[in-house]
Each structure stands twice: as C-alpha cells, then as structure tokens.
Write an enzyme that holds these catalytic residues in place. Structure first.
Site, PDB file in Angstrom:
ATOM      1  N   GLU A  17      -9.129  -1.585   4.404  1.00 28.38           N
ATOM      2  CA  GLU A  17     -10.095  -2.398   5.199  1.00 28.38           C
ATOM      3  C   GLU A  17     -10.528  -1.619   6.032  1.00 28.38           C
ATOM      4  O   GLU A  17      -9.914  -0.908   6.878  1.00 28.38           O
ATOM      5  CB  GLU A  17      -8.545  -3.706   4.884  1.00 28.38           C
ATOM      6  CG  GLU A  17      -7.736  -4.157   3.998  1.00 28.38           C
ATOM      7  CD  GLU A  17      -8.902  -5.288   3.889  1.00 28.38           C
ATOM      8  OE1 GLU A  17      -9.968  -5.824   4.484  1.00 28.38           O
ATOM      9  OE2 GLU A  17      -9.017  -5.889   2.279  1.00 28.38           O
ATOM     10  N   LYS A  67       5.975  -6.922  -0.684  1.00 28.35           N
ATOM     11  CA  LYS A  67       6.121  -7.098  -1.789  1.00 28.35           C
ATOM     12  C   LYS A  67       7.330  -6.590  -2.509  1.00 28.35           C
ATOM     13  O   LYS A  67       8.001  -7.459  -3.231  1.00 28.35           O
ATOM     14  CB  LYS A  67       5.221  -5.991  -2.810  1.00 28.35           C
ATOM     15  CG  LYS A  67       3.211  -6.515  -2.253  1.00 28.35           C
ATOM     16  CD  LYS A  67       2.698  -5.169  -3.179  1.00 28.35           C
ATOM     17  CE  LYS A  67       1.358  -5.435  -2.083  1.00 28.35           C
ATOM     18  NZ  LYS A  67       0.236  -4.592  -2.672  1.00 28.35           N
ATOM     19  N   VAL A  72       2.424  -9.049  -6.483  1.00 31.35           N
ATOM     20  CA  VAL A  72       2.944  -8.169  -6.360  1.00 31.35           C
ATOM     21  C   VAL A  72       2.451  -7.373  -7.297  1.00 31.35           C
ATOM     22  O   VAL A  72       1.737  -7.660  -8.476  1.00 31.35           O
ATOM     23  CB  VAL A  72       4.126  -7.719  -6.788  1.00 31.35           C
ATOM     24  CG1 VAL A  72       5.053  -6.423  -6.703  1.00 31.35           C
ATOM     25  CG2 VAL A  72       5.200  -8.654  -5.390  1.00 31.35           C
TER      26      VAL A  72
END
Ligand code: NAP
Ligand code: HSE
Length: 432
Positions: free
Chosen positions: A190, A205, A132
């Site tokens: 990405e 997270k 995280v």
C-alpha cells in the site's frame, strides 16, 4: 425445493469486484451445489459516480450500506470494505438473523468474540475464510478437516507484502527501502505500508487462527509483534553464512497450558520449507496430534484468490440455509476454557545478535560478560576484520536458548557500555 437467497454486497473494490465476477461466471455450478440461487439484490459503494470494471446493474447500487443491511430482500450480507462502519453493518445484520460473510481480519481480530456470540444468539452465521491467507482455505481446514486434532504448533507466512520484500532482499535486489518501493510499484504494498511491514496484519491473522487452533480469545494487541523495517542486507548475508534465511513468521505453539503467539522476523534453516516460500505467496505449517505436519500453500491476497474464499463461504451458507441446517458458529464461541497467551518475556529462544564493536582489547570479553550475567550461553561468534577506515568491527553472536526477558536486559546493558557503535540488532532463530 430450490430457493433464491438474496445477497447484499457491501464493497465493490478489488475483492467485491472479484466476487461479482465469480457469481456472474459460474451461477449454474453453484446452484447445482447449493440447490439454491445466490441472487445479488443490492450493492453498496462509497462513490456512486465511480466507473466500475465489473458490470453491475446501476439499479442495484446504493450509497447507503445500512439500508442494504435492512432491506428485506437481503438475507445474506457480504462485507468487503474494511470500512470503520463494518462493525455496525455486521452486527445489525446478525441482530436481524441474517448470515454474514466478511474478509475483515482487523475487525474479527479485535471484536470477533462479540460478533460470534451475537451470531449464535440470533441463530445466524458469520463466515470469514478470506480474512486469513486469501485463497488458502486454512480456516475451513482448521475448523473441519483437522477437527480431530489437537493442534500443537502453527507457523505461518501470512503476509505477502513482507514476504515479497524479504525475498527480494535475499535475492540481492536492494535494501529494505528500495525493495519496499519495488513492492509499491508492483501494487503489492500500500502507499502507507505500515500495517504490513510492522507485522500487525500478520498478527491480526494469527489472532484469528489462534482462536480456532488453540481456543484463545486474545486480540492482535496481545500478540508480540515486530516488523521487518530494521532488517538490513548484511543481516541477510550473515544469515546465509550461518545457513539461515530470514522470514517474517507468525508463530503459535503450545507451551504447557498456555500458547506462545508471536510475529517477528525469524532466521530459519535455509533448507526448511518455510525458507523456500517466495515472493507474495503465503504458507501455513500446522502440526496436529493425529495428522502430524501439514503444509498449506498458495496466494494469500489478490482479487480472484480472495474472492474464491468469499464465494466458498457464500455457497456453504446457502447450502446450510437450503437444507435447514442450523448455523455452524458454535465452535467459535470460547468460554472459561480459553487458553491464555504466554508472556513473551518468558519465551525461550535462540538469538542472532549483530553489533559494531570497538576494535580494542577486552571488548569481546565485556560483551561476553554482559551475556553471562543474564545466563545467556554463546553458541558461536563471528568477528570480521576491521575495515581500513573504521575503528569498529562487525561482531555476530549466536546464542543457545535464553529467555526473551534476559536477552532484552542484556541488550539494554550493552547499550549502556561505551563499546558499541549504534544499537546491537537481534533476530530470533527457529529450528522449525
Ligand atoms: P478496496 O479495493 O479498497 O474496496 C473497498 C470497497 O469498499 C470499495 O468498493 C468502496 O467503495 C467500498 N466502501 C468503502 N467504504 C464504504 C462505505 N462507507 N459504504 C459503502 N461502501 C464502502 O478494498 P479490498 O482490497 O477489496 O478489501 C476489502 C476487504 O477485504 C478489506 O477488509 C480487506 O482487508 C480484505 N482483504 C483484501 C484482500 C485483497 O487482496 N485485496 C485480501 C484479503 C482480505 P468505492 O468503490 O465507491 O470506493
Ligand atoms: N496486505 C496483505 C498481504 C493482504 O500483503 O498479505 C491482505 O491480507
């Protein structure tokens, strides 16, 4: 007496490469701190033929991660792949009583409960600081530094990619598609950005943080999650006009005996600290019963910030093993006292609602009636002049606090009336 702790590293990509760099660059300071040496014994990769930026003795490399886990020279397993087999490797290491460090938020958000219990049962430790907010030591802060507090609320910008996109949109650099492309060109997003832009990465997270801060056991799937894909430049402009900035926030707050846990775009007052966290940076604002408000800020991803968090875990584990201290996993085990995650439909929020309405008498009254039927009170209305071509006018309504379920019913009812062009858009508002 000084010990050598054999490390098995699975993954030599972005983060794994950073970890090897740190181990090579500062072994002396780590030995001074731990009283033990961390010695890299095996490194598992997927492609043995790939050329590597970080020099690693070729004799250490293996393509068989499970053999690495079972190697008697390896006492600590560091998993930095995100591969689907990670659960098998980590559980096998823990079953053998070996300590594990991982940055794998997806796995911990989904199966953390099982793995923490296994670690406790086998007298091993499982550490995950890098999972995280990358370089920000938020997990250590919540588990140790703030242990004397009952956490009341937590607001996080936990995803750098979406914060970069929203920052660029706020600076007028383009719409969602264009700024996403910039983020991809810079290597922040990405090629398939779904996990980030949909809010799922932040929800994973948040599930991990909620376990520590609020003793929940829910997975990321139980966290309400909405991404930034539908945010348009005009929402950013109207937000500015109203004194707000749009951010993707991960939010957890106590609500009676339960905890609200949600990830979605939020309008926050432009002068608030969270509105001024820019680009790929992460920040977490925690309100604790004793300390009040604390804010943690820094790089939430990237090779060296993330590797820094991994090595901090490795050094702590080495210290614990060297001093004979037992594992510190106990606080991660939550029994019957688990706090439930509140039903999102019951959560009460203020809303910004944007619609393109037909410009004819009675339309505003019809919209107001739909909201009134759900007992949603209007705080302000902005209606722009009709443009020359169209027969529609942009209409922005800000509401007082209303339950989410009522707002969703109102949106469905507005959709059934023949007075809007397209669907009305809603963004939730937080005072912070
Ligand atoms: P990455 O650059 O894609 O590297 C992955 C590494 O894992 C590569 O070295 C790859 O081998 C290896 N690998 C994949 N499948 C394998 C298998 N079956 N057996 C052995 N090795 C295998 O990934 P990363 O960015 O370093 O991320 C690693 C983990 O850290 C993920 O869980 C990610 O979510 C987490 N994380 C990353 C960041 C970040 O900023 N990058 C931040 C926080 C957390 P090859 O090199 O041979 O392909
Ligand atoms: N993709 C994540 C982000 C980093 O954009 O913040 C890894 O957790």
């Amino acid at each position: 007496m000084s010990k050598t702790i054999g490390v098995g590293l699975i993954g030599l990509g972005t983060v794994g490469g950073g970890v090897v760099r740190l181990l090579q660059d500062s072994p002396c300071s780590m030995r001074r701190r731990t009283g033990a040496s961390l010695a890299l014994k095996r490194v598992a990769v997927r492609d043995l033929g790939k050329s590597r930026e970080v020099p690693v003795d070729a004799s250490l490399l293996t393509g068989d991660a499970m053999a690495l886990v079972r190697d008697p020279q390896v006492q600590m397993v560091v998993e930095l792949t995100g591969a689907p087999q990670a659960y098998e490797w980590i559980s096998e290491a823990l079953r053998a009583g070996k300590d594990v460090v991982t940055a794998n938020k997806a796995l911990l958000a989904e199966r953390g409960d099982e793995l923490f219990r296994l670690a406790l049962e086998k007298g091993a430790d499982l550490m995950f600081e890098a999972s995280v907010a990358g370089g920000i030591p938020i997990i250590r802060m919540l588990r140790n530094g703030l242990v004397a507090n009952r956490v009341e609320s937590l607001y996080g910008i936990l995803n750098g990619t979406t914060n970069y996109i929203l920052t660029q949109m706020t600076r007028g650099a383009g719409g969602y598609a264009e700024t996403l492309r910039h983020a991809q060109e810079k290597g922040y997003a990405e090629p398939d950005p779904t996990l980030d832009v949909s809010g799922q990465d932040a929800a994973q997270k948040l599930a991990i943080l909620c376990r520590i801060a609020f003793q929940t056991t829910g997975t990321a799937k139980q966290i309400f999650c909405e991404g930034i894909e539908r945010i348009e430049p005009q929402d950013i402009e109207y937000a500015r006009e109203l004194g707000y900035t749009i951010k993707l926030l991960a939010i957890a707050k106590r609500r009676g005996e339960e905890v609200e846990a949600r990830v979605h775009p939020v309008m926050v007052p432009s002068e608030a600290l969270m509105a001024n966290i820019h680009d790929v940076f992460n920040a977490i604002e925690v309100v604790g019963s004793s300390v009040g408000t604390q804010v943690f800020y820094g790089r939430g991803a990237g090779q060296m910030p993330t590797a820094s968090a991994v090595v901090a875990d490795m050094v702590e584990l080495a210290e614990r093993r060297n001093s004979g201290a037992g594992p510190a996993i106990g606080d991660m085990i939550i029994g019957d006292e688990a706090t439930a995650i509140a039903d999102m439909r019951q959560v009460e929020l203020r809303y910004y609602l944007r619609a393109l309405a037909c410009d004819r008498p009675g339309v505003l009254a019809q919209i107001a009636r739909v909201l009134a039927e759900e007992r949603i009170s209007i705080a302000s209305v902005i209606q722009k002049e009709r443009d020359l071509q169209g027969g529609t006018v942009p209409l922005i309504i800000v509401t007082h606090e209303a339950p989410e379920a009522g707002m969703q019913r109102a949106l469905a009812a507005l959709g059934r009336l023949d007075i809007l062009e397209g669907q009305a858009r809603v963004i939730r508002i937080e005072a912070l």
